[in-house]
Design a protein around this motif. Structure first.
Motif, PDB file in Angstrom:
ATOM      1  N   UNK A  71       0.863  -1.177   0.000  1.00  0.00           N
ATOM      2  CA  UNK A  71       0.000   0.000   0.000  1.00  0.00           C
ATOM      3  C   UNK A  71       0.904   1.233   0.000  1.00  0.00           C
ATOM      4  N   UNK A  72       0.319   2.417  -0.139  1.00  0.00           N
ATOM      5  CA  UNK A  72       1.113   3.644  -0.042  1.00  0.00           C
ATOM      6  C   UNK A  72       1.786   3.722   1.326  1.00  0.00           C
ATOM      7  N   UNK A  73       1.071   3.311   2.369  1.00  0.00           N
ATOM      8  CA  UNK A  73       1.667   3.300   3.709  1.00  0.00           C
ATOM      9  C   UNK A  73       2.847   2.328   3.762  1.00  0.00           C
ATOM     10  N   UNK A  74       2.744   1.206   3.071  1.00  0.00           N
ATOM     11  CA  UNK A  74       3.840   0.246   3.012  1.00  0.00           C
ATOM     12  C   UNK A  74       5.048   0.811   2.281  1.00  0.00           C
ATOM     13  N   UNK A  75       4.795   1.538   1.211  1.00  0.00           N
ATOM     14  CA  UNK A  75       5.906   2.158   0.473  1.00  0.00           C
ATOM     15  C   UNK A  75       6.621   3.173   1.355  1.00  0.00           C
ATOM     16  N   UNK A  76       5.865   3.973   2.054  1.00  0.00           N
ATOM     17  CA  UNK A  76       6.462   4.960   2.958  1.00  0.00           C
ATOM     18  C   UNK A  76       7.207   4.261   4.094  1.00  0.00           C
ATOM     19  N   UNK A  77       6.651   3.178   4.606  1.00  0.00           N
ATOM     20  CA  UNK A  77       7.308   2.410   5.666  1.00  0.00           C
ATOM     21  C   UNK A  77       8.673   1.914   5.189  1.00  0.00           C
ATOM     22  N   UNK A  78       8.752   1.371   3.988  1.00  0.00           N
ATOM     23  CA  UNK A  78      10.025   0.874   3.453  1.00  0.00           C
ATOM     24  C   UNK A  78      11.032   2.009   3.312  1.00  0.00           C
ATOM     25  N   UNK A  79      10.596   3.149   2.815  1.00  0.00           N
ATOM     26  CA  UNK A  79      11.502   4.299   2.680  1.00  0.00           C
ATOM     27  C   UNK A  79      12.039   4.735   4.045  1.00  0.00           C
ATOM     28  N   UNK A  80      11.162   4.796   5.041  1.00  0.00           N
ATOM     29  CA  UNK A  80      11.572   5.217   6.394  1.00  0.00           C
ATOM     30  C   UNK A  80      12.580   4.247   7.000  1.00  0.00           C
ATOM     31  N   UNK A  81      12.383   2.956   6.789  1.00  0.00           N
ATOM     32  CA  UNK A  81      13.313   1.965   7.324  1.00  0.00           C
ATOM     33  C   UNK A  81      14.693   2.165   6.696  1.00  0.00           C
ATOM     34  N   UNK A  82      14.745   2.331   5.393  1.00  0.00           N
ATOM     35  CA  UNK A  82      16.022   2.589   4.726  1.00  0.00           C
ATOM     36  C   UNK A  82      16.687   3.846   5.253  1.00  0.00           C
ATOM     37  N   UNK A  83      15.900   4.872   5.489  1.00  0.00           N
ATOM     38  CA  UNK A  83      16.431   6.136   6.019  1.00  0.00           C
ATOM     39  C   UNK A  83      17.015   5.927   7.414  1.00  0.00           C
ATOM     40  N   UNK A  84      16.378   5.116   8.243  1.00  0.00           N
ATOM     41  CA  UNK A  84      16.910   4.822   9.588  1.00  0.00           C
ATOM     42  C   UNK A  84      18.275   4.142   9.479  1.00  0.00           C
ATOM     43  N   UNK A  85      18.439   3.241   8.520  1.00  0.00           N
ATOM     44  CA  UNK A  85      19.739   2.592   8.313  1.00  0.00           C
ATOM     45  C   UNK A  85      20.795   3.632   7.922  1.00  0.00           C
ATOM     46  N   UNK A  86      20.445   4.527   6.998  1.00  0.00           N
ATOM     47  CA  UNK A  86      21.400   5.545   6.546  1.00  0.00           C
ATOM     48  C   UNK A  86      21.732   6.523   7.665  1.00  0.00           C
ATOM     49  N   UNK A  87      20.729   6.955   8.432  1.00  0.00           N
ATOM     50  CA  UNK A  87      20.967   7.878   9.544  1.00  0.00           C
ATOM     51  C   UNK A  87      21.943   7.296  10.558  1.00  0.00           C
TER      52      UNK A  87
END
Length: 185
Positions: A66-82
């Motif tokens: 879902x759109x929420x799932x897409x945003x969730x995946x992006x946020x998880x990747x961002x947490x790894x990069x941060x």
């Protein structure tokens, strides 16, 4: 029937509940050191299983993010990069919801890996796929961490217990098998 319903409700409550901070701290610390394996269930894809007309090569026949799932995946990747988490390799199930999750993480090129495919519909492949996934995990000696994007049924077969959409279980291999280091939500 009542015991099945109660068991299902307890499982849902467990999945919905917060993870202890210690498990999250341990997971992040392990990933910062490198040499660990991330078992990630694909991001939010509402529903259970796949439609009856499911075809592996056709995303229109599958349950997708879902759109929420897409945003969730992006946020998880961002947490790894941060956090500066080094990722040596990203592998994914061939199911579209896993492939899209892996791509949206933005942690590197994605290698499609049949051992990570769901066996929810066809349990006849469960043992073979689980053995292949364990071998992949045991064989990891690359730089950084190995990210495996897969399905709930696969992660349960590897480490037991359920996982929520987008949840991560961090493991490492030792002589006895897989050691669960922590989890991230």
């Amino acid at each position: 029937m009542l015991s099945l319903v109660i068991g299902l409700l307890l499982t849902v409550a467990w999945l919905a509940g917060p993870r202890p901070a210690a498990a999250q701290d341990a997971a992040w610390a392990a990933l910062a050191r490198g040499g660990h394996v991330v078992l990630m269930r694909h991001a939010l894809a509402p529903g259970i299983g796949d439609p009856d007309d499911f075809r592996l090569g056709d995303c229109t026949t599958q349950r997708n993010l879902s759109e929420a799932g897409r945003e969730q995946a992006r946020r998880i990747g961002e947490r790894f990069r941060e956090r500066g988490i080094e990722v040596g390799e990203v592998r994914s199930s061939r199911w579209c919801r896993c492939r899209e999750t892996a791509r949206l993480l933005g942690l590197g090129d994605v290698t499609l890996t049949p051992a990570l495919d769901s066996f929810f519909r066809d349990r006849s492949t469960a043992e073979r796929q689980t053995d292949a996934a364990r071998a992949l995990i045991r064989g990891w000696s690359g730089e950084g961490n190995l990210v495996l994007v897969t399905h709930q049924v696969n992660i349960t077969a590897l480490v037991g217990g359920g996982v929520g959409s987008g949840e991560i279980i961090v493991v490492r291999a030792d002589e006895a098998g897989l050691v669960r280091v922590g989890s991230l939500r």
